[in-house]
Structures are given as C-alpha cells and as structure tokens.
Design an enzyme around this catalytic site. Structure first.
Site, PDB file in Angstrom:
ATOM      1  N   ASP A  29     -33.925   6.335   0.713  1.00  0.00           N
ATOM      2  CA  ASP A  29     -32.978   6.119   1.806  1.00  0.00           C
ATOM      3  C   ASP A  29     -31.578   6.467   1.310  1.00  0.00           C
ATOM      4  OD1 ASP A  29     -31.143   4.733   3.688  1.00  0.00           O
ATOM      5  OD2 ASP A  29     -32.982   3.867   4.484  1.00  0.00           O
ATOM      6  N   ILE A  30     -30.792   7.142   2.147  1.00  0.00           N
ATOM      7  CA  ILE A  30     -29.432   7.511   1.739  1.00  0.00           C
ATOM      8  C   ILE A  30     -28.454   6.342   1.836  1.00  0.00           C
ATOM      9  CG2 ILE A  30     -29.728   9.962   2.270  1.00  0.00           C
ATOM     10  CD1 ILE A  30     -28.086   9.444   4.854  1.00  0.00           C
ATOM     11  N   VAL A  95     -33.193   5.984  13.724  1.00  0.00           N
ATOM     12  CA  VAL A  95     -33.795   7.318  13.805  1.00  0.00           C
ATOM     13  C   VAL A  95     -35.087   7.159  14.591  1.00  0.00           C
ATOM     14  CG1 VAL A  95     -34.752   9.274  12.538  1.00  0.00           C
ATOM     15  CG2 VAL A  95     -32.778   8.037  11.600  1.00  0.00           C
ATOM     16  N   HIS A  99     -40.908   4.945  11.006  1.00  0.00           N
ATOM     17  CA  HIS A  99     -40.811   4.951   9.554  1.00  0.00           C
ATOM     18  C   HIS A  99     -40.916   3.540   9.022  1.00  0.00           C
ATOM     19  CE1 HIS A  99     -36.743   4.702  11.251  1.00  0.00           C
ATOM     20  NE2 HIS A  99     -36.364   4.054  10.156  1.00  0.00           N
ATOM     21  N   HIS A 101     -39.786   1.083   5.897  1.00  0.00           N
ATOM     22  CA  HIS A 101     -38.877   0.877   4.772  1.00  0.00           C
ATOM     23  C   HIS A 101     -39.640   0.141   3.677  1.00  0.00           C
ATOM     24  CE1 HIS A 101     -35.065   1.594   7.091  1.00  0.00           C
ATOM     25  NE2 HIS A 101     -35.877   1.289   8.091  1.00  0.00           N
TER      26      HIS A 101
END
Length: 113
Positions: A29-30, A95, A99, A101
C-alpha cells in the site's frame, strides 16, 4: 471502468508487487497503516463486495489464503495480523475494485476506526 488497481494490473502504474498468479495480485500500500501493509486484489474487476456473484466465490476465497501465505513469508503470522475489506464510502472504500488489506508488524486495537 478503469481504476488505479486495473492500471496496476496492466502495469500502467508502478507498484511494489509481492505476489502474483493468474487470478490475484498483491502489492504494498502506498499509504501504509502498519509496518507491513499489503493490498491483495483479484485481477477480475469487481467494484464492491455488493457486486459479488456466486461465480466469484472461489476467486474471492483465494484472497485470505494468500494473505495467510504472505503473513507467514513476511514473518508476522505467529504474532498476528489484521485483514480488512471495506465496502462503499461509509465502509471506507476509496478504490472501487475489491481488495483485502493485510496489515502486520504492530499490535492492533479494537474497535477499529
């Protein structure tokens, strides 16, 4: 609809990829919320958990299996880790491509944010 994640899948946007197979991609993750914070995504574009169908069951079932595998490989499985999936705006989804995490490397508290 093109999302940041579809652009990462297509290699139009760079990512620090830690796992890939024909159905799933995982990358750092950014904006990490833990010392290790990885996003695990299906390559099939599915906007939200609400959009899942019966045919997606096996694909989505791979996500926690890969999370556990990565937690072991990265060395924090035994100490513990958190996996989270958000759905829509009030659930914290930013987003619109489902997804998971995977976060590890620190103690997590409850209740979550």
């Amino acid at each position: 609809m093109s999302t940041l994640f579809s652009k990462i899948i297509e290699r139009e946007v760079p990512a620090d990829i830690v796992y890939e197979d024909d159905q799933v991609l995982a990358f750092h993750d950014i904006n990490p919320q833990a010392p290790t914070h990885i996003l695990i995504i299906p390559k099939k574009p599915i906007a939200t958990l609400n959009d899942l169908t019966e045919e997606d069951q096996a694909l989505v079932g791979r996500l926690p299996l890969i999370a556990a595998k990565l937690a072991k490989q990265l060395g924090f499985a035994d100490e513990g880790y958190r996996v989270v999936m958000n759905c829509n705006e009030n659930g914290g989804q930013t987003v619109y491509h489902i997804h998971m995490h995977l976060m590890g490397g620190r103690r997590f508290t409850w209740p979550a944010g």
